[in-house]
Design a protein around this motif. Structure first.
Motif, PDB file in Angstrom:
ATOM      1  N   ALA B  66      45.890  37.696  32.767  1.00 16.13           N
ATOM      2  CA  ALA B  66      44.676  37.148  32.167  1.00 16.13           C
ATOM      3  C   ALA B  66      44.200  35.930  32.947  1.00 16.13           C
ATOM      4  O   ALA B  66      43.005  35.757  33.195  1.00 16.13           O
ATOM      5  CB  ALA B  66      44.925  36.791  30.710  1.00 16.13           C
ATOM      6  N   ALA B  67      45.145  35.078  33.349  1.00 16.59           N
ATOM      7  CA  ALA B  67      44.738  33.850  34.034  1.00 16.59           C
ATOM      8  C   ALA B  67      44.340  34.125  35.484  1.00 16.59           C
ATOM      9  O   ALA B  67      43.320  33.630  35.963  1.00 16.59           O
ATOM     10  CB  ALA B  67      45.876  32.826  33.988  1.00 16.59           C
ATOM     11  N   VAL B  68      45.147  34.938  36.173  1.00 18.97           N
ATOM     12  CA  VAL B  68      44.905  35.160  37.599  1.00 18.97           C
ATOM     13  C   VAL B  68      43.916  36.296  37.817  1.00 18.97           C
ATOM     14  O   VAL B  68      42.863  36.121  38.437  1.00 18.97           O
ATOM     15  CB  VAL B  68      46.233  35.452  38.330  1.00 18.97           C
ATOM     16  CG1 VAL B  68      45.974  35.828  39.769  1.00 18.97           C
ATOM     17  CG2 VAL B  68      47.137  34.248  38.273  1.00 18.97           C
ATOM     18  N   GLY B  69      44.234  37.472  37.237  1.00 19.78           N
ATOM     19  CA  GLY B  69      43.399  38.637  37.493  1.00 19.78           C
ATOM     20  C   GLY B  69      42.008  38.482  36.922  1.00 19.78           C
ATOM     21  O   GLY B  69      41.002  38.691  37.597  1.00 19.78           O
ATOM     22  N   ALA B  70      41.970  38.103  35.635  1.00 14.38           N
ATOM     23  CA  ALA B  70      40.659  38.010  34.993  1.00 14.38           C
ATOM     24  C   ALA B  70      39.994  36.677  35.294  1.00 14.38           C
ATOM     25  O   ALA B  70      38.777  36.573  35.304  1.00 14.38           O
ATOM     26  CB  ALA B  70      40.817  38.199  33.496  1.00 14.38           C
ATOM     27  N   GLY B  71      40.781  35.650  35.523  1.00  8.96           N
ATOM     28  CA  GLY B  71      40.186  34.322  35.717  1.00  8.96           C
ATOM     29  C   GLY B  71      39.836  34.038  37.161  1.00  8.96           C
ATOM     30  O   GLY B  71      38.708  34.228  37.609  1.00  8.96           O
ATOM     31  N   ILE B  72      40.864  33.625  37.914  1.00  9.46           N
ATOM     32  CA  ILE B  72      40.616  33.133  39.268  1.00  9.46           C
ATOM     33  C   ILE B  72      40.062  34.225  40.173  1.00  9.46           C
ATOM     34  O   ILE B  72      39.100  34.014  40.905  1.00  9.46           O
ATOM     35  CB  ILE B  72      41.921  32.537  39.837  1.00  9.46           C
ATOM     36  CG1 ILE B  72      42.222  31.212  39.165  1.00  9.46           C
ATOM     37  CG2 ILE B  72      41.821  32.368  41.319  1.00  9.46           C
ATOM     38  CD1 ILE B  72      41.273  30.091  39.514  1.00  9.46           C
ATOM     39  N   SER B  73      40.626  35.433  40.066  1.00 16.64           N
ATOM     40  CA  SER B  73      40.133  36.516  40.930  1.00 16.64           C
ATOM     41  C   SER B  73      38.658  36.754  40.696  1.00 16.64           C
ATOM     42  O   SER B  73      37.884  36.933  41.644  1.00 16.64           O
ATOM     43  CB  SER B  73      40.877  37.814  40.630  1.00 16.64           C
ATOM     44  OG  SER B  73      42.052  37.877  41.343  1.00 16.64           O
TER      45      SER B  73
END
Lengths: 512, 207, 238, 147
Positions: B66-73
């Motif tokens: 959620a943080a990396v895939g949906a957020g930063i990416s």
């Protein structure tokens, strides 16, 4: 251990560049990052030499990261372990050795091809790439291979793209490399996942033990995915399309470093998985070995043939690299100690030739500005040291006696005669000879341009390459000759390494 | 060995709902040509994947996805998209056929593998009784922290995590090299003069 | 093997494979570079889902140890005993386990009875797969093997024991997710540079330009060459 | 500039809680889901949000880009340095037990895990921000109006 008190030696070849790489980023542009990277490569080279000696004297070394070795009663360690036998000790030494020559070479070339302000980041990426290659080679854990493979790959993508200052095609080459490399890495991860599902372990030696005798569909598919994934990264022939442009448009020093190390490490991974992990009576292994014969020979011919017609010398050498990968696969495909030894010998020797050749082309690019054949016209008069270095290492690539290339091909032919494959040995030997003839043609074309073509009328006078570049290049050239006479070093180590690979593989000398 | 069977529980309906949403999102990503929509769908896909990770008991992974895939990416892809293009042009049909063949072959190989796979959720699957099990049992004695994933991540397999930090670092350095100070705008065409030669601080030294 | 059972046990995997192939298709059909990167992301994320599903245990819970977990003396001792008792149940009489575990720590842990038998524990199917840690307090557990035996058996009967899902795939995927985002970042940076250098990020236009730069003759886009064919024609054309 | 008023007020209100949440995730990773990666990403997300609301130049004043390479290096070296420390103390790389050898209760492991997670958090947060700064700070080839 070779030297008492050095119990931590196995981890040093990776930890030293790993710690040194970030520090490089903070340095002032110019000499400092280069000098630092060079120093680090030398120190690392010394540790790998000590490691090689230790393994030679005392047999395989295991090292448990975090002390999480195998607990009593378990066949697998809890954590990640390093497992170093002669095969990877040899490849480690090769990678570090090439680095310790190419890094000093890089200075002038990088100063001319890379923006001055970017040198700290450039050498940081170079050291990260170096760390990744060493980490892949030394580890005994299948997933750890993936992590360090991606470390080296990611920095490689950026480094290759730095050639855009000379030619924007470096960018598309790098992007293609990124896409193909990531697909390869993901295939590799799928393969590891399937093996993990079948065995519950990630340690290579334990994988071998758990897999032994298993031949279900998961294992077969896992094997296929691992080989295809690494095949993509290796530029095995139908999967090679990223390589020519990536090596061609990368900065000179990067081409020299990558051509001499990256594909060699991938060959090692193939060897490790085929013989250490899957080295047992495994139906798919035979299929793969047969496929390797076909792909190897196809690569030898197709890529050599294409190389003959290239107008850019760097691209010609890149295609030649693909052809040489064919020889290595051919050696592996024999599935015998002699074959694998021949493959390892060629891994070593080819690294020496390609490093020297790409370094020579780098000198030309520095002085003349580009690497098309027209830049090489009359080079023997304009830059004699570079030209003769190129000719000698080119002869080595062809396989002429008095150079290491001869040893490679000799051993390969010798091994061919002692094996029974789907193709009769005599035919294989003839094919090797014919493919060497193609190499002779493209190297001959280069030599013709350098020796017999006149210097272009309007050419500005050029100086010979800087001493540093010439000396480092000639170290490689002389290594090409020296290792012809010192065969017991390479052939001895490689034969015992192949023996060790096949032995652990075939289930006698498991470490646990 | 084969006595385990995946139970038919009502939870399967929830799983199937998420999975069909995942498929629908992925399908939309294939078809849609507006890159903004594609990037947003990619964020949605990551969120759905995170949701599915929760149902697979992988809370740490769900959090990260959620943080990396949906957020930063997603943020990176949006900024990247703003700098490049807004729409995709129709693909060449020839590429589509090649892609289809490769995907079918790869998919068939994976399908082939599933035939011998242990059933979904099998506690006696080899994957779940070897090292993985060992971590569950040992963490309380060896490390004494409740979150086994953290224990494995930071201690048992701490070296992988170090490698992972180095990957992130390498990406940072890579982006610096590509887009940072001293990088070109684009690259040099073959016939252009070499760009940047006048502006670099070569201090006129001859090697 | 029952066909329904076969499908119920595997339909998850098939859906993940479909997702993976959709991602791979986006990548290989190579339209727009940004979309290629999105496709790579999709491909990788689907592989991650597949990995995590390997470690799933039906009825399991997230691998975070529950109960009144405190890292103090009483807990540590209690845990050793509790586990020892548990091992007695699962492995039919390794009663030495509790003594062995009692005072050991870290690397020296002799795991003779525990680890060696776990893989073989398939005979007690429900109990063997995972650690059954009792959410009782240390005092209860320390009261004796028999009591613990009783309580474990009792709890097992009621399904009250905690089964933890396999944590190892989670750790691997945490690593892989970060590798994925790193690749995305570098790929996008490359796409930005390509846009600046070429004015387009469509693969076929880029290929046509590169082909022209290399050979001085335009590449006919209507031939629709794939990567493999493209390169072979390059070789032949030269 | 009034157009973004609600957005900016919301971001101002959210900024501090997000940072605190990041710290919570960072240091609670031993007990619940989360750890250095997630914390680092959340920390970076706070600044990304700030940049979206106030413009990248304002954010660069809050957290200057010059600091970030240092933080990246410090983060990696925190992790690798923990390993080197265990090496120098005579144990294997990343064997945290040696950090507090007399302890019966694995204080060494706890210290080690907290240190490396901190390194991960710093490295990830600063790297993600570096990457974001580079993307957001790049002049687009085609202005927004021209699309």
């Amino acid at each position: 251990m070779a030297i008492p008190g050095l119990e931590q030696l196995p981890v040093l070849p990776v930890v030293i560049p790993l710690v040194a790489a970030p520090l490089t980023l903070l340095m002032k542009p110019g000499r400092a990052p280069w000098a630092w990277a060079t120093l680090v490569s030398w120190v690392t080279f010394v540790t790998t030499l000590l490691l090689l000696e230790g393994v030679w004297v005392n047999g395989p070394i295991e090292y448990a990261m975090g002390g999480w070795g195998a607990p009593d009663g378990m066949t697998a360690p809890l954590g990640i372990t390093y497992y170093i036998d002669l095969a990877n000790a040899l490849v480690l030494t090769l990678v570090a050795g090439i680095a310790s020559v190419v890094f000093p070479y890089a200075y002038y070339s990088v100063e001319s091809e890379i923006d001055h302000r970017q040198t700290p980041a450039f050498y940081t990426a170079l050291l990260i790439c170096f760390t990744g290659l060493l980490g892949v080679t030394i580890t005994g854990d299948a997933f750890n291979v993936f992590v360090f493979l991606e470390i080296s790959s990611l920095s490689t993508y950026a480094l290759v793209a730095m050639g855009a200052r000379n030619d924007r095609r470096a960018l598309t080459a790098s992007f293609n490399y990124l896409v193909m490399g990531t697909i390869g890495a993901t295939f590799f991860v799928i393969g590891i996942g399937l093996l993990y599902q079948a065995t519950g372990t990630l340690n290579m030696l334990d994988l071998h033990q758990q897999l032994m005798g298993q031949s279900n569909r998961m294992v077969e598919a896992g094997f296929a995915f691992i080989i295809t994934g690494i095949g993509l990264k290796l530029a095995m022939v139908p999967l090679h399309l990223w390589l020519p442009n990536a090596y061609c448009y990368a900065p000179s020093a990067i081409s020299a470093f990558l051509a001499a190390t990256a594909t060699k490490v991938q060959v090692y991974i193939i060897l490790r998985f085929m013989f250490t992990v899957f080295g047992f009576e495994f139906a798919f292994l035979d299929v793969a070995l047969n496929a390797f014969i076909i792909l190897g020979i196809a690569g030898m011919f197709y890529a050599s043939f294409v190389a003959v017609f290239r107008d850019n010398v760097k691209q010609m050498l890149a295609y030649s690299s693909i052809a040489q990968i064919g020889y290595m696969l051919l050696g592996i495909s024999f599935g015998t100690v002699d074959g694998v030894a021949a493959s390892l010998i060629h891994v070593f020797n080819h690294a020496l030739m390609k490093a020297a050749l790409f370094m020579g082309v780098g000198c030309v690019v520095l002085r003349i500005g580009y690497s098309n054949f027209s830049a090489f016209n009359g080079l023997a008069k304009r830059m004699p040291w570079t030209a003769w270095g190129l000719i000698i290492s080119g002869l080595s690539l062809v396989g002429v006696p008095l150079t290491v290339g001869f040893i490679s091909k000799w051993k390969l032919m010798e091994a061919a005669f002692q094996t029974q494959t789907i193709i009769p040995p005599l035919l294989i030997v003839l094919l090797i000879g014919a493919s060497s003839l193609l190499a002779a043609i493209y190297i001959g074309r280069l030599a013709y341009a350098m020796l017999l073509q006149p210097v272009p009328e309007d050419a500005e006078p050029v100086k010979e390459a800087p001493h540093l570049m010439r000396i480092t290049m000639w170290i490689m050239v002389l290594a090409n000759i020296w290792f012809f006479f010192q065969t017991d070093v390479t052939v001895g180590v490689a034969t015992r390494a192949a023996q060790a690979l096949l032995d652990t593989g075939l289930g006698y000398g498991g470490a646990y | 060995m084969e006595d385990f069977q995946t139970p038919l529980q009502p939870i399967i309906l929830l799983d199937l709902a998420i999975l069909s949403l995942l498929i629908a999102t992925a399908f939309a990503m294939m078809r849609v040509r507006r890159l903004f929509a594609v990037v947003m769908l990619s964020g949605i896909f990551s969120f759905l994947a995170a949701l599915f990770f929760v149902s697979l008991d992988a809370v740490d992974v769900a959090f990260t996805e959620a943080a990396v895939g949906a957020g930063i990416s997603t943020v990176l892809m949006l900024t990247g998209m703003l700098l490049t293009a807004r729409r995709e042009k129709p693909a060449v049909p020839g590429h589509k056929n090649i892609a289809m063949v490769i995907c079918l072959v790869t998919g068939a190989a994976l399908f082939y593998a599933t035939i011998d796979m242990p059933a979904f959720g099998d506690p006696n699957a080899p994957a779940n009784i070897h090292i993985g099990q060992e971590f569950v049992e040992r963490t309380p004695q060896d490390i004494e922290i409740p979150n086994i994933v953290t224990a494995v991540l930071a201690s048992y397999r701490g070296f992988d995590t170090l490698g992972e930090v180095l990957v992130v670092f390498a990406a940072g350095v890579g982006v610096m090299l590509l887009l940072g100070a001293g990088s070109l705008r684009g690259g040099r065409k073959v016939k252009d003069d070499r760009p940047g030669d006048d502006e670099t601080e070569h201090d006129g030294r001859e090697f | 093997m029952d066909i329904i059972e076969f499908i119920v046990g595997r339909y998850n995997y098939w859906i993940f494979i479909t997702l993976m192939m959709m991602g791979l298709y986006i990548v290989i059909s190579r339209g727009n570079l940004v979309k290629t990167i999105v496709g790579l992301n999709l491909f990788q994320t689907s592989v991650f889902i597949f990995y995590i599903s390997i470690g799933k245990i039906v009825g399991g819970t997230a691998p975070i140890i529950v109960g009144n977990y405190k890292a103090d003396d009483s807990y540590g001792d209690g845990h050793g005993d509790g586990y020892g008792a548990d091992a007695t149940v699962t492995d039919h009489g390794n009663s030495g386990a509790s003594e062995n575990l009692h005072d050991t720590d870290g690397l020296d842990l002799p795991s003779n009875s525990l680890s060696a038998d776990v893989p073989a524990g398939g005979e007690v199917s429900a109990a063997s797969g995972s650690l059954h840690q009792m959410p009782e307090t240390a005092a209860d557990m320390a009261s004796g093997t028999d009591a613990a035996y009783a309580s474990v058996a009792d709890a097992a009967a009621q399904g009250a024991e905690v089964i933890y899902t396999n944590p190892l795939p989670h750790v691997l995927i945490l690593t892989a997710i970060v590798v994925g985002v790193a690749t995305t970042a570098v790929g996008l940076a490359l796409a930005v540079r390509i846009r600046e250098a070429y004015g387009t990020i469509e693969e076929d236009e880029l290929e046509a330009e590169d082909h022209f730069a290399e050979f001085g003759v335009p590449l006919h886009p209507e031939q629709g060459q794939g990567r493999g064919q493209g390169s072979q024609t390059q070789g032949g054309a030269a | 500039m009034m157009a973004h008023l609600i957005l900016r007020v919301t971001i101002k209100l959210l900024f501090a809680p997000i940072i605190i949440f990041a710290l919570y995730v960072q240091f609670h990773g031993d007990y619940g889901p989360g750890g250095g990666f997630q914390a680092g990403v959340i920390f970076a997300a706070a600044f990304v949000l700030h940049a979206l609301g106030f413009g990248i130049d304002e954010t660069k004043k809050v957290l200057p880009p010059k600091v970030l390479p240092w933080l990246m290096v410090i983060g990696v070296l925190f992790y690798a340095g923990t390993g080197v420390a265990t090496l120098l103390l005579g144990e294997n790389f990343l064997d945290y037990d040696i950090l507090q050898p007399d302890s019966h209760h694995h204080a060494g492991q706890h210290i080690g895990i907290i240190l490396v997670e901190l390194g991960v958090g710093i490295a990830v947060a600063s790297t993600m921000l570096t990457i974001f700064y580079h993307f957001a700070g790049r002049e687009p080839e085609i202005r927004d109006e021209d699309w």
